[in-house]
Design a protein around this motif. Structure first.
Motif, PDB file in Angstrom:
ATOM      1  N   ASP A 194       0.890  -1.229   0.030  1.00 29.15           N
ATOM      2  CA  ASP A 194       0.001   0.021  -0.178  1.00 29.15           C
ATOM      3  C   ASP A 194       0.992   1.396   0.053  1.00 29.15           C
ATOM      4  OD1 ASP A 194      -2.063   1.709   0.151  1.00 29.15           O
ATOM      5  OD2 ASP A 194      -2.633   1.497   2.244  1.00 29.15           O
ATOM      6  N   ALA A 195       0.722   2.087  -1.058  1.00 24.64           N
ATOM      7  CA  ALA A 195       1.648   3.156  -1.054  1.00 24.64           C
ATOM      8  C   ALA A 195       3.129   2.982  -1.073  1.00 24.64           C
ATOM      9  CB  ALA A 195       1.135   4.277  -0.068  1.00 24.64           C
TER      10      ALA A 195
ATOM     11  N   ILE B 241       2.895  -7.751   6.515  1.00 22.74           N
ATOM     12  CA  ILE B 241       2.842  -9.213   5.508  1.00 22.74           C
ATOM     13  C   ILE B 241       4.089  -8.909   4.508  1.00 22.74           C
ATOM     14  CG2 ILE B 241       1.822 -10.442   3.686  1.00 22.74           C
ATOM     15  CD1 ILE B 241       0.604 -10.765   6.588  1.00 22.74           C
ATOM     16  N   PRO B 242       4.255  -8.004   3.958  1.00 25.09           N
ATOM     17  CA  PRO B 242       5.206  -7.806   2.978  1.00 25.09           C
ATOM     18  C   PRO B 242       6.894  -8.054   3.609  1.00 25.09           C
ATOM     19  CG  PRO B 242       4.020  -5.813   2.328  1.00 25.09           C
ATOM     20  CD  PRO B 242       3.516  -6.583   3.550  1.00 25.09           C
ATOM     21  N   THR B 243       7.123  -7.518   4.971  1.00 29.87           N
ATOM     22  CA  THR B 243       8.234  -7.610   5.724  1.00 29.87           C
ATOM     23  C   THR B 243       8.373  -9.324   6.171  1.00 29.87           C
ATOM     24  OG1 THR B 243       7.324  -7.171   7.665  1.00 29.87           O
ATOM     25  CG2 THR B 243       8.575  -5.594   6.557  1.00 29.87           C
TER      26      THR B 243
ATOM     27  N   ASP C 237       7.879  -0.301  -8.858  1.00 28.74           N
ATOM     28  CA  ASP C 237       7.807   0.906  -8.276  1.00 28.74           C
ATOM     29  C   ASP C 237       6.556   1.408  -9.489  1.00 28.74           C
ATOM     30  OD1 ASP C 237       8.708   3.975  -9.017  1.00 28.74           O
ATOM     31  OD2 ASP C 237       8.913   3.372  -6.998  1.00 28.74           O
ATOM     32  N   THR C 238       5.678   2.181  -8.615  1.00 28.10           N
ATOM     33  CA  THR C 238       4.464   2.902  -9.288  1.00 28.10           C
ATOM     34  C   THR C 238       5.064   3.909 -10.122  1.00 28.10           C
ATOM     35  OG1 THR C 238       3.251   2.386  -7.347  1.00 28.10           O
ATOM     36  CG2 THR C 238       2.262   4.206  -8.801  1.00 28.10           C
ATOM     37  N   ASP C 239       5.980   4.914  -9.593  1.00 30.46           N
ATOM     38  CA  ASP C 239       6.352   6.084 -10.486  1.00 30.46           C
ATOM     39  C   ASP C 239       6.983   5.397 -11.769  1.00 30.46           C
ATOM     40  OD1 ASP C 239       5.610   7.551  -8.530  1.00 30.46           O
ATOM     41  OD2 ASP C 239       7.587   7.878  -7.638  1.00 30.46           O
ATOM     42  N   LEU C 240       8.069   4.511 -11.768  1.00 30.61           N
ATOM     43  CA  LEU C 240       8.562   3.818 -12.917  1.00 30.61           C
ATOM     44  C   LEU C 240       7.540   3.260 -13.940  1.00 30.61           C
ATOM     45  CD1 LEU C 240      11.618   1.918 -11.423  1.00 30.61           C
ATOM     46  CD2 LEU C 240      11.689   3.965 -12.696  1.00 30.61           C
ATOM     47  N   PHE C 241       6.565   2.759 -13.487  1.00 27.43           N
ATOM     48  CA  PHE C 241       5.469   2.232 -14.397  1.00 27.43           C
ATOM     49  C   PHE C 241       4.746   3.256 -15.070  1.00 27.43           C
ATOM     50  CE2 PHE C 241       1.099   0.765 -15.063  1.00 27.43           C
ATOM     51  CZ  PHE C 241       1.299  -0.576 -15.582  1.00 27.43           C
TER      52      PHE C 241
END
Length: 507
Positions: A322-323, A330-332, A345-349
């Motif tokens: 999320d963001a 959960i990710p960790t 990465d959202t910005d790269l996308f």
């Protein structure tokens, strides 16, 4: 005069005579409470964990919580007709799934029931969904590469047979596409692919299936679907059932790739079931065993020793952030379990860099040990050069004209970024990846515009097949690149570069 006995009556008489008479015990319980796909049951003291329970209306569930007085049962079928007070019977069997070659090319649910409208699946074996992971002595080193056909992965974050590599990123950043492309790339390999959709929308699953059918070898794939509308019990058992189906091929000396899409939704399902069965909540309301349920799942991915047949099971679990918050619970957890992570990465996308892999946060803890030697040699210092370029690019945004050497580094970095862009459903062959790396490392692409670099990447496979067929064959068959093959590749790429722009031939 004797009267002939009718056939039906004679048959009934034989059945009565052969019937075993006497007392018979059965495990019988009673539904105390029911709601939201979970039932609390009393009277079944001998039930074991994950045992299948049968309700008097024909519905089934499995025991998930064993308390002294009540059993927490999770339905794997619709529970609309089950009411408080209904009888429940223990079957003595744990949840199991069909395994075997008959599942290849099919779309099934987590119990092995077909969802593709085709005939029922006939198999000879059923295995429990919960199986112990191979012990350390049964494992071998992860040294064989999995060619994903994705240049940024094969070059910078090599994946090995038996590895567990997490794909993590925000919603709609290409996580499923990345995993699907890796499956498509196995169309000419000896790997069986299993795609497990947990809590996904039907449209998302349909796109993934269409991509596999159109571009991959679907006859060597198994697609398991536990959609967002499926019962919570089906969503919970789906990852374990998918890994069990893949283990059938691994234990017979074969190689399998499992994609689990995604474990964030599986963790949410586990939290929902835990809260409904009154387990104590912990951080973010997840129960205390949320780490363990994924650890015991992913530990089953392994490269087996030669004594065990030498098979492998490679896992590509997917998790959603999320963001971009990688430090969420959960990710960790999943990052600590797996052997590396591919961070999207959202910005790269949104900038058009697809796959949108963040090379700074991504890592493969197995690394170059699993990379094809010819690819490792051709890559050289690519990762270091690209990392330096990304840092220099940040500083140049503050203004000023960079000096000559820095300008050349920026130009080279832009070309590296351009070749790392890759269209969807178009995995590259090993020889194509080697050729692209040689082109960018030799400076052949430096004089070309970025548009010409994209055209060079798209036209390269066809040109190499025509002008350097022997070199391409040598790389694919031997995995080596001698001086003669290298010279042939460079000559073919020089001609293509010259056609696309006034580029000086590279040596």
């Amino acid at each position: 005069m004797p009267v002939d006995t009718p056939d039906w009556l004679a048959s009934a008489q034989r059945a009565v005579r052969s019937a075993a008479l006497g007392p018979r015990s059965e495990h019988r319980g009673r539904v105390e409470e029911i709601g939201d796909g979970v039932a609390m049951i009393s009277g079944l003291r001998d039930v074991r964990l994950d045992e299948v329970l049968r309700f008097e209306g024909g519905q089934f569930g499995f025991a998930r919580v064993l308390d002294p007085d009540l059993i927490g049962c999770v339905f794997i079928d619709a529970a609309t007709k089950v009411e408080s007070g209904d009888a429940v019977f223990g079957t003595g069997e744990v949840v199991s799934v069909p395994v075997g070659d008959a599942l290849l090319g099919r779309i099934v649910d987590p119990l092995g029931r077909p969802l593709d409208g085709k005939a029922a699946i006939e198999v000879e074996e059923r295995w429990p969904i919960e199986r112990p992971a191979p012990s350390i002595i049964e494992r071998d080193l992860v040294t064989e590469p999995v060619q994903t056909g994705i240049l940024v992965m094969d070059t910078l974050f090599a994946l090995g047979r038996g590895q567990r590599e997490l794909i993590v990123g925000d919603h709609s950043t290409g996580k499923t596409t990345l995993a699907t492309d890796a499956m498509i790339a196995q169309r000419d390999s000896d790997m069986i692919c299993v795609y497990v959709a947990v809590g996904q929308k039907t449209s998302s699953v349909r796109r993934a299936v269409d991509a596999l059918q159109a571009h991959g070898n679907f006859a060597r794939c198994i697609v398991m679907v536990a959609g967002s509308a499926s019962a919570p019990g089906l969503q919970w058992i789906a990852p374990y059932a998918g890994v069990t189906m893949a283990e059938y091929f691994r234990d017979r000396g074969g190689h399998a790739l499992v994609v689990i899409d995604d474990l964030s939704k599986h963790a949410a399902t586990h939290r929902e079931i835990a809260l409904l069965t009154r387990q104590s909540p912990g951080r973010e309301a997840y129960p205390g065993d949320v780490f363990y349920i994924h650890a015991r799942l992913l530990e089953r991915a392994a490269k087996l020793s030669q004594e065990r047949g030498g098979g492998s099971l490679t896992a590509l679990p997917i998790a959603e952030t999320d963001a971009g918050n990688l430090s969420a619970y959960i990710p960790t957890n999943l990052i600590s379990i797996t052997d590396g992570q591919i961070v999207l990465d959202t910005d790269l996308f949104h900038q058009g860099q697809k796959p949108a892999v963040d090379v700074g946060l991504s890592v493969s803890r197995v690394g170059g040990k699993t990379q094809a030697p010819v690819l490792r040699e051709a890559a050289g210092t690519l990762r270091l050069d690209y990392a330096q370029f990304l840092e220099l690019e940040v500083f140049t945004r503050f203004g000023g004209m960079p000096e000559g050497r820095v300008r050349e580094q920026l130009k080279r970095g832009e070309r590296i970024r351009a070749i790392l862009r890759q269209p969807q459903n178009a995995p590259l062959r090993l020889a194509d990846e080697v050729a692209l790396l040689l082109a960018v490392q030799s400076g052949l692409l430096d004089p070309l515009s970025l548009d010409a670099v994209a055209a060079f990447r798209d036209k390269l496979p066809e040109n190499l097949d025509r002008d350097a067929a022997d070199a391409m064959r040598a790389i694919s068959e031997t995995g080596e690149l001698d001086q003669e093959a290298r010279a042939a590749l460079m000559a073919a790429m020089n001609r293509l570069a010259t056609q696309l722009g006034d580029a000086e031939p590279a040596t």
